[in-house]
Design a protein around this motif. Structure first.
Motif, PDB file in Angstrom:
ATOM      1  N   LEU A   1      47.496  55.674  35.983  1.00 17.20           N
ATOM      2  CA  LEU A   1      46.486  56.049  35.369  1.00 17.20           C
ATOM      3  C   LEU A   1      45.673  57.087  36.001  1.00 17.20           C
ATOM      4  O   LEU A   1      45.637  57.261  37.131  1.00 17.20           O
ATOM      5  CB  LEU A   1      45.472  54.870  35.486  1.00 17.20           C
ATOM      6  CG  LEU A   1      44.280  54.754  34.369  1.00 17.20           C
ATOM      7  CD1 LEU A   1      44.819  54.741  33.201  1.00 17.20           C
ATOM      8  CD2 LEU A   1      43.411  53.610  34.534  1.00 17.20           C
ATOM      9  N   GLY A   2      45.179  58.055  35.359  1.00 19.09           N
ATOM     10  CA  GLY A   2      44.374  59.139  35.944  1.00 19.09           C
ATOM     11  C   GLY A   2      45.519  60.329  36.624  1.00 19.09           C
ATOM     12  O   GLY A   2      45.093  61.091  37.242  1.00 19.09           O
TER      13      GLY A   2
ATOM     14  N   THR B   1      35.862  56.679  41.832  1.00 16.66           N
ATOM     15  CA  THR B   1      35.769  57.390  40.636  1.00 16.66           C
ATOM     16  C   THR B   1      34.245  56.878  40.144  1.00 16.66           C
ATOM     17  O   THR B   1      33.854  56.079  40.961  1.00 16.66           O
ATOM     18  CB  THR B   1      36.989  56.910  39.708  1.00 16.66           C
ATOM     19  OG1 THR B   1      36.843  55.606  39.261  1.00 16.66           O
ATOM     20  CG2 THR B   1      38.200  57.111  40.250  1.00 16.66           C
ATOM     21  N   PRO B   2      33.932  57.201  38.991  1.00 15.17           N
ATOM     22  CA  PRO B   2      32.628  56.965  38.480  1.00 15.17           C
ATOM     23  C   PRO B   2      32.511  55.369  38.279  1.00 15.17           C
ATOM     24  O   PRO B   2      31.637  54.827  38.150  1.00 15.17           O
ATOM     25  CB  PRO B   2      32.381  57.574  37.458  1.00 15.17           C
ATOM     26  CG  PRO B   2      33.053  59.078  37.633  1.00 15.17           C
ATOM     27  CD  PRO B   2      34.378  58.549  38.281  1.00 15.17           C
ATOM     28  N   THR B   3      33.639  54.841  38.053  1.00 13.00           N
ATOM     29  CA  THR B   3      33.912  53.276  37.526  1.00 13.00           C
ATOM     30  C   THR B   3      34.433  52.556  38.458  1.00 13.00           C
ATOM     31  O   THR B   3      34.444  51.410  38.556  1.00 13.00           O
ATOM     32  CB  THR B   3      34.413  53.272  36.380  1.00 13.00           C
ATOM     33  OG1 THR B   3      35.960  53.785  36.404  1.00 13.00           O
ATOM     34  CG2 THR B   3      33.676  54.036  35.116  1.00 13.00           C
ATOM     35  N   LEU B   4      35.328  52.991  39.754  1.00 14.58           N
ATOM     36  CA  LEU B   4      35.941  52.252  40.610  1.00 14.58           C
ATOM     37  C   LEU B   4      35.817  52.773  42.065  1.00 14.58           C
ATOM     38  O   LEU B   4      35.693  53.766  42.337  1.00 14.58           O
ATOM     39  CB  LEU B   4      37.487  52.271  40.201  1.00 14.58           C
ATOM     40  CG  LEU B   4      37.860  51.644  38.908  1.00 14.58           C
ATOM     41  CD1 LEU B   4      39.544  51.702  38.717  1.00 14.58           C
ATOM     42  CD2 LEU B   4      37.660  49.904  38.969  1.00 14.58           C
TER      43      LEU B   4
ATOM     44  N   LEU C   1      49.883  50.181  31.713  1.00 16.61           N
ATOM     45  CA  LEU C   1      48.607  50.073  32.102  1.00 16.61           C
ATOM     46  C   LEU C   1      47.594  49.908  31.243  1.00 16.61           C
ATOM     47  O   LEU C   1      47.727  50.459  30.263  1.00 16.61           O
ATOM     48  CB  LEU C   1      48.237  51.358  33.119  1.00 16.61           C
ATOM     49  CG  LEU C   1      49.220  51.540  34.365  1.00 16.61           C
ATOM     50  CD1 LEU C   1      48.857  52.803  35.030  1.00 16.61           C
ATOM     51  CD2 LEU C   1      49.152  50.252  35.434  1.00 16.61           C
ATOM     52  N   ARG C   2      46.675  49.020  31.544  1.00 13.23           N
ATOM     53  CA  ARG C   2      45.504  48.711  30.659  1.00 13.23           C
ATOM     54  C   ARG C   2      44.360  49.976  30.917  1.00 13.23           C
ATOM     55  O   ARG C   2      44.464  50.364  32.051  1.00 13.23           O
ATOM     56  CB  ARG C   2      45.046  47.350  30.490  1.00 13.23           C
ATOM     57  CG  ARG C   2      45.944  46.336  30.423  1.00 13.23           C
ATOM     58  CD  ARG C   2      45.432  45.149  29.843  1.00 13.23           C
ATOM     59  NE  ARG C   2      46.472  44.087  29.777  1.00 13.23           N
ATOM     60  CZ  ARG C   2      47.212  43.835  28.729  1.00 13.23           C
ATOM     61  NH1 ARG C   2      46.730  44.758  27.621  1.00 13.23           N
ATOM     62  NH2 ARG C   2      48.023  42.897  28.610  1.00 13.23           N
ATOM     63  N   ASP C   3      43.130  50.129  30.189  1.00 14.11           N
ATOM     64  CA  ASP C   3      42.208  51.028  30.520  1.00 14.11           C
ATOM     65  C   ASP C   3      41.663  50.841  31.809  1.00 14.11           C
ATOM     66  O   ASP C   3      41.065  51.763  32.478  1.00 14.11           O
ATOM     67  CB  ASP C   3      41.072  51.036  29.414  1.00 14.11           C
ATOM     68  CG  ASP C   3      41.703  51.391  28.153  1.00 14.11           C
ATOM     69  OD1 ASP C   3      42.930  52.074  28.032  1.00 14.11           O
ATOM     70  OD2 ASP C   3      41.182  51.077  26.860  1.00 14.11           O
TER      71      ASP C   3
ATOM     72  N   ALA D   1      46.038  67.762  42.050  1.00 15.56           N
ATOM     73  CA  ALA D   1      44.874  68.489  42.689  1.00 15.56           C
ATOM     74  C   ALA D   1      44.221  67.833  44.169  1.00 15.56           C
ATOM     75  O   ALA D   1      44.296  68.497  45.038  1.00 15.56           O
ATOM     76  CB  ALA D   1      43.583  68.790  41.687  1.00 15.56           C
ATOM     77  N   GLN D   2      44.338  66.603  44.047  1.00 12.28           N
ATOM     78  CA  GLN D   2      43.813  65.637  45.093  1.00 12.28           C
ATOM     79  C   GLN D   2      44.817  65.894  46.305  1.00 12.28           C
ATOM     80  O   GLN D   2      44.398  66.009  47.407  1.00 12.28           O
ATOM     81  CB  GLN D   2      43.526  64.266  44.943  1.00 12.28           C
ATOM     82  CG  GLN D   2      42.249  64.114  44.036  1.00 12.28           C
ATOM     83  CD  GLN D   2      42.283  62.860  43.437  1.00 12.28           C
ATOM     84  OE1 GLN D   2      43.389  61.908  43.497  1.00 12.28           O
ATOM     85  NE2 GLN D   2      41.037  62.337  42.763  1.00 12.28           N
ATOM     86  N   ALA D   3      46.057  65.646  46.112  1.00 11.79           N
ATOM     87  CA  ALA D   3      47.273  65.820  47.069  1.00 11.79           C
ATOM     88  C   ALA D   3      47.144  67.220  47.548  1.00 11.79           C
ATOM     89  O   ALA D   3      47.574  67.411  48.611  1.00 11.79           O
ATOM     90  CB  ALA D   3      48.458  65.378  46.490  1.00 11.79           C
TER      91      ALA D   3
END
Length: 676
Positions: free
Chosen positions: A655-656, A260-263, A506-508, A247-249
């Motif tokens: 991830l994502g 993102t909300p966390t990064l 990948l980790r979380d 969607a972003q691309a």
């Protein structure tokens, strides 16, 4: 059936070429210098390809990507300017952000360090005269690898006593300046090359800058002995825009990875790569007799590497040393049978100091982890080649490989991880059906220990449980040419069974680590050829027309791959398209004018191990025209003429679902070069 059309066309052209009577000029035979003795490519019992100086000059010149992608079995990507990724026969699983599983040399000097990392993006294409590729595992003279070998021959074959200058500019702020100087004083040859390249990039946060200096000094102090110094310095910096989801691309392909909300996002963190490397080597060659020579090279490299990333800021200092030496006995005979024998060793050590900091908007923050890793590898090799009078060439070779890691930091005890010695045998033969056609077959074992960047990945954990991957490769091939060198066809079919394949996970929090994923099944077919539809002549308006084709068919899949509750066995190998077809057409005109066009069709490819997401297939069309008048050459070109939406490099298992790195839209370049 559409993939067979170019090959059938090439085969059908043979009669046409033999029927032409206009000009009987013989073109030069392709020779492979990877093995001592310089062998004709027709009878070489290995799957190999050569990119000549002329083939490299037909490409844009600021990147090696389109040239190397003309070799079937190779996939080279550039997700943003300077961000290279190279694989041979499907090793992309191990190289999400670089090059793994492939040994790279510049002349006799290894560019791949003892820890398995190769910084190919440091080199400027203008400093490379030719490239040779050996596909499939080849441990005979080159030690541990399971993908293949790439040999870079420095400098073009310019005449001595010449000065060259070049300027090139293009879309998205692209600019390149290059200068070279060649001279000879008696027994001393001196070649110096310098280049500056920059680009603002198609996407946000993708600017690139590189200064490159290269020197080759050779002293032939008597008829049989020579001493050569090869050195280069590269200061490379580029931003990394990061992957986007679908969607972003689609909404804005030029955007960098958003927050993102966390990064935070890539622009906020000023994500990028900065690499300053100096490498130098001395090579001494002594010919004791016309049939026996000894070669020894001693080289060293120092690298300062920084990588501000979304989650941290990594800084590395690397120091490497290498020694390579061998004896070569060539063209000796026992009656009517001729033989070659090579025996030698290679030793490498790389010490790496790694510190991970927090990343505060592109600045180092507090220390998160610090480790010292020393990688050491050495191998002993020997190779016999027999050329029998009944048109048969037999090769038997092997290398014995030793590898170890030494780990230390302030919080844990010192650890050493030794891998058991591994034998990499190779047996191959080639039979000449005619002077210009040959059949070949080979069996070889591949072995590749985990690289430093895999043992100590971005999760900052040293993974001592990671195993080396290994496997057996079985291959058949066929080559054909004609007496005038106007037609060439090279085909190979292979079956590779890889065990303990290394894959990225990948980790979380988005950091990565690597694990062994069981085995893979890799069945492939590679066909490459070219033909002069109109042979070169000095008497027509169209002086020559050459068609080239390269087709790669990769039936690659996981054989027994389970991750927790997920079973990926039978899934298509991640990042590898089944079909790639690259076509080229060269037209030569009077007054040294030429037009070259290249088309690349790449089929859809899986973006994750589960095969639930795919990148669409694409058609990439480029063209270049040039004119040489005396000492001046002017050229112009265009890339992505069809204005395709595609990624020239995807983030696998991201991830994502941030898989996509959109490539530039239709873009242009032009340049001029001078030579005195």
């Amino acid at each position: 059936m559409r993939y067979f059309i170019p090959t059938l066309l090439l085969c059908g052209l043979t009669q046409l070429l033999h029927a032409q009577q206009a000009d009987t000029t013989r073109l030069s035979e392709v020779v492979v210098t990877a093995y001592p003795g310089n062998q004709s490519l027709v009878s070489l019992p290995a799957s190999a390809a050569v990119l000549s100086q002329r083939q490299l000059q037909l490409q844009p010149g600021v990147t090696l990507v389109p040239a190397l992608n003309t070799v079937p079995g190779i996939r080279m990507e550039e997700r943003s300017p300077g961000s290279y990724r190279l694989s041979i026969r499907g090793s992309l699983l191990r190289s999400p952000f670089g090059i793994r599983n492939v040994k790279i040399y510049m002349d006799e000097m290894p560019l791949t360090d003892a820890g398995g990392n190769s910084y190919l993006n440091l080199a400027d294409p203008g400093g490379i005269g030719s490239i040779e590729v050996l596909k499939g595992p080849d441990g005979s003279l080159f030690g541990a690898n399971s993908g293949g070998v790439v040999l870079l021959r420095p400098f073009a074959s310019e005449d001595t006593g010449s000065v060259t200058l070049g300027l090139q500019g293009g879309s998205y702020g692209a600019f390149q300046e290059r200068a070279g100087w060649n001279a000879q004083w008696g027994k001393v040859t001196s070649r110096i090359y310098q280049a500056w390249q920059q680009s603002d990039g198609y996407r946000d946060n993708s600017r690139m800058r590189r200064l490159y200096l290269q020197s080759l000094q050779q002293w032939r102090y008597n008829e049989r002995n020579s001493l050569k110094l090869l050195a280069f310095y590269s200061d490379l910096g580029y931003r990394t825009p990061g992957g986007l989801n679908a969607a972003q691309a689609a909404a804005d392909p030029r955007a960098a990875r958003p927050a993102t909300p966390t990064l935070p996002g890539a622009e906020t963190q000023k994500a990028g790569i900065y690499n300053r490397t100096f490498q130098a080597g001395l090579v001494h060659e002594a010919a004791f007799t016309p049939f026996l020579k000894h070669v020894v090279s001693v080289s060293g490299a120092t690298t300062h590497f920084e990588n501000p990333f979304i989650t941290n800021y990594e800084a590395r200092d690397e120091n490497s040393g290498a020694v390579r030496t061998y004896l070569s006995l060539h063209d000796k005979n026992i009656g009517s049978t001729y033989y070659d024998w090579n025996v030698g060793l290679e030793w490498q050590q790389t010490g790496t100091d790694i510190i991970n900091y927090g990343n505060r908007a592109g600045k180092r923050d507090t220390v998160q982890a610090a480790d010292k890793i020393t990688a050491r590898q050495q191998f002993y090799f020997t190779r016999f080649t027999f050329r029998f009078p009944f048109k048969l060439t037999l090769e038997a070779a092997a290398s014995l490989n030793y590898f170890r890691y030494h780990f230390s930091n302030d919080s844990t005890a010192t650890q050493t991880r030794r891998f058991s010695p591994q034998l990499m045998p190779r047996v191959a033969l080639s039979y000449r059906l005619t002077p210009f056609t040959a059949l070949r077959a080979s069996v070889s074992r591949g072995y590749s220990p985990p690289a430093t960047a895999e043992v100590r990945a971005s999760d900052n954990v040293i993974n001592t449980a990671l195993q080396a991957e290994n496997g057996w490769n079985y291959e058949l091939g066929f080559r054909a040419s004609d007496a005038a060198g106007l037609f060439w066809l090279d085909a190979s079919v292979f079956q590779y069974r890889l065990e303990d394949a290394i894959v990225r996970r990948l980790r979380d929090d988005g950091t990565e680590f690597f694990a062994n994923a069981g085995g893979t099944k890799q069945n492939g077919l590679e066909i490459q050829g070219h033909a002069w539809l109109l042979r070169p002549s000095a008497h027509r308006w169209i002086r020559g027309i050459q068609l080239s084709e390269a087709w790669t068919f990769s039936d690659f899949s996981f054989r027994d791959y389970k991750s927790g509750a997920d079973d990926f066995s039978g899934k298509q190998l991640t990042g590898v398209p089944r079909h790639v077809l690259v076509s080229g057409l060269l037209l030569q005109f009077p007054a040294d004018v030429y037009l070259f066009a290249q088309h690349n069709y790449t089929e859809k490819l899986p973006l994750n191990d589960a095969n639930t997401a795919f990148a669409d297939s694409y058609h990439l069309l480029q063209a270049k025209a040039g004119w040489r008048f005396r000492n001046i050459t002017i050229y112009a070109g265009a890339d992505n003429l069809l204005n395709e939406y595609y990624s020239l490099g995807n983030d696998l298992n991201a991830l994502g679902q941030r898989y996509f790195n959109p490539a530039p839209e239709r873009n242009y370049y032009a340049g001029v070069s001078f030579r005195w």
